[in-house]
Design an enzyme around this catalytic site. Structure first.
Site, PDB file in Angstrom:
ATOM      1  N   HIS A 109       0.836  -1.202   0.000  1.00 20.31           N
ATOM      2  CA  HIS A 109       0.000   0.000   0.000  1.00 20.31           C
ATOM      3  C   HIS A 109       0.869   1.250   0.000  1.00 20.31           C
ATOM      4  O   HIS A 109       2.085   1.189   0.225  1.00 20.31           O
ATOM      5  CB  HIS A 109      -0.948   0.019   1.203  1.00 20.31           C
ATOM      6  CG  HIS A 109      -0.292  -0.242   2.529  1.00 20.31           C
ATOM      7  ND1 HIS A 109       0.718   0.537   3.042  1.00 20.31           N
ATOM      8  CD2 HIS A 109      -0.509  -1.213   3.455  1.00 20.31           C
ATOM      9  CE1 HIS A 109       1.079   0.067   4.212  1.00 20.31           C
ATOM     10  NE2 HIS A 109       0.366  -1.001   4.484  1.00 20.31           N
TER      11      HIS A 109
HETATM   12  P1  TYD Z   1      -1.804  -3.426   7.964  1.00 20.28           P
HETATM   13  O1  TYD Z   1      -1.955  -2.069   7.389  1.00 20.28           O
HETATM   14  O2  TYD Z   1      -2.386  -4.575   7.201  1.00 20.28           O
HETATM   15  O3  TYD Z   1      -0.276  -3.736   8.265  1.00 20.28           O
HETATM   16  P2  TYD Z   1       0.951  -3.794   7.222  1.00 20.28           P
HETATM   17  O4  TYD Z   1       1.089  -2.410   6.673  1.00 20.28           O
HETATM   18  O5  TYD Z   1       2.102  -4.181   8.036  1.00 20.28           O
HETATM   19  O6  TYD Z   1       0.681  -4.789   6.191  1.00 20.28           O
HETATM   20  O7  TYD Z   1      -2.418  -3.409   9.431  1.00 20.28           O
HETATM   21  C1  TYD Z   1      -2.772  -4.595  10.111  1.00 20.28           C
HETATM   22  C2  TYD Z   1      -3.930  -4.298  11.064  1.00 20.28           C
HETATM   23  O8  TYD Z   1      -3.536  -3.405  12.099  1.00 20.28           O
HETATM   24  C3  TYD Z   1      -5.121  -3.678  10.365  1.00 20.28           C
HETATM   25  O9  TYD Z   1      -6.292  -4.269  10.915  1.00 20.28           O
HETATM   26  C4  TYD Z   1      -5.062  -2.228  10.763  1.00 20.28           C
HETATM   27  C5  TYD Z   1      -4.355  -2.258  12.105  1.00 20.28           C
HETATM   28  N1  TYD Z   1      -3.514  -1.078  12.375  1.00 20.28           N
HETATM   29  C6  TYD Z   1      -3.866  -0.180  13.362  1.00 20.28           C
HETATM   30  O10 TYD Z   1      -4.903  -0.318  14.028  1.00 20.28           O
HETATM   31  N2  TYD Z   1      -3.043   0.899  13.608  1.00 20.28           N
HETATM   32  C7  TYD Z   1      -1.909   1.096  12.906  1.00 20.28           C
HETATM   33  O11 TYD Z   1      -1.170   2.090  13.161  1.00 20.28           O
HETATM   34  C8  TYD Z   1      -1.554   0.154  11.862  1.00 20.28           C
HETATM   35  C9  TYD Z   1      -0.305   0.353  11.049  1.00 20.28           C
HETATM   36  C10 TYD Z   1      -2.381  -0.901  11.646  1.00 20.28           C
END
Ligand code: TYD
Length: 136
Positions: free
Chosen positions: A51
Site C-alpha cells: 500500500h
Molecule cells: P496493515 O496495514 O495490514 O499492516 P501492514 O502495513 O504491516 O501490512 O495493518 C494490520 C492491522 O492493524 C489492520 O487491521 C489495521 C491495524 N492497524 C492499526 O490499528 N493501527 C496502525 O497504526 C496500523 C499500522 C495498523
C-alpha cells in the site's frame, strides 16, 4: 524529480555496556513522530504492506533480524535489505512499499509522522501509480 525514499545510517552511541541508537523527531527524521508500531513474529513467506499512504511519512528499521522492503515512488523501484538495528529507510508520503522475507526473529520498527487513519491508504497499485505519475 526528487527521490522519495532514502537509506539512512543512524549514529550508534555505544559504550562498553553495549550499543544504542537514538532517533529524535525533527532531528534524525525530518518529521515529528506521532506514532510508533512494530511488526514481529511474522510468518514465513508473508508479504506485508502492499500500500501507499497519502499523508504519513515513515522511518522503518529492522531492529532485530532481517527483512526486505521493496519501495516504489512511481518512477524508481528499489529493493532494500534491512538487517542492522542502526540502519533505516525513510519513506515520504505516497511511496508504495512491500515488506517480505522476514526472518523468524525480526522486529520491524516503524515511526510515523501521522496517527493511524485507514482512509489515507491506497491499496490498488494501478490507481496509486496513475495518481503519482499523472498516468505517464
Ligand atoms: P496493515 O496495514 O495490514 O499492516 P501492514 O502495513 O504491516 O501490512 O495493518 C494490520 C492491522 O492493524 C489492520 O487491521 C489495521 C491495524 N492497524 C492499526 O490499528 N493501527 C496502525 O497504526 C496500523 C499500522 C495498523
Amino acid at each position: 524529480m526528487t527521490i522519495k525514499f532514502k537509506y539512512i545510517t543512524f549514529k550508534q552511541t555505544g559504550d562498553e555496556r553495549g550499543s544504542m541508537t537514538v532517533i529524535q523527531g525533527g532531528d534524525d527524521v525530518d518529521f515529528e513522530i506521532r506514532r510508533l508500531f512494530y511488526i514481529y513474529a511474522t510468518k514465513g513467506n508473508v508479504v506485508r504492506g502492499k500500500h501507499a499512504n497519502r499523508n504519513s511519512k515513515f522511518m522503518i528499521a529492522c531492529v532485530a533480524g532481517s527483512c526486505k522492503v521493496l519501495v516504489d515512488d512511481g518512477y524508481i523501484r528499489k529493493e532494500y535489505t534491512l538487517d542492522k538495528p542502526f540502519e533505516g529507510l525513510y519513506l515520504d508520503k505516497m511511496v508504495w512499499k512491500d515488506m517480505y522475507d522476514f526472518s523468524e526473529d525480526s522486529v520491524l520498527l516503524v515511526l510515523s509522522s501521522e496517527k493511524y487513519d485507514p482512509d489515507e491508504y491506497i491499496r490498488e497499485y494501478d490507481q496509486w501509480k496513475k495518481e503519482v505519475t499523472g498516468g505517464n
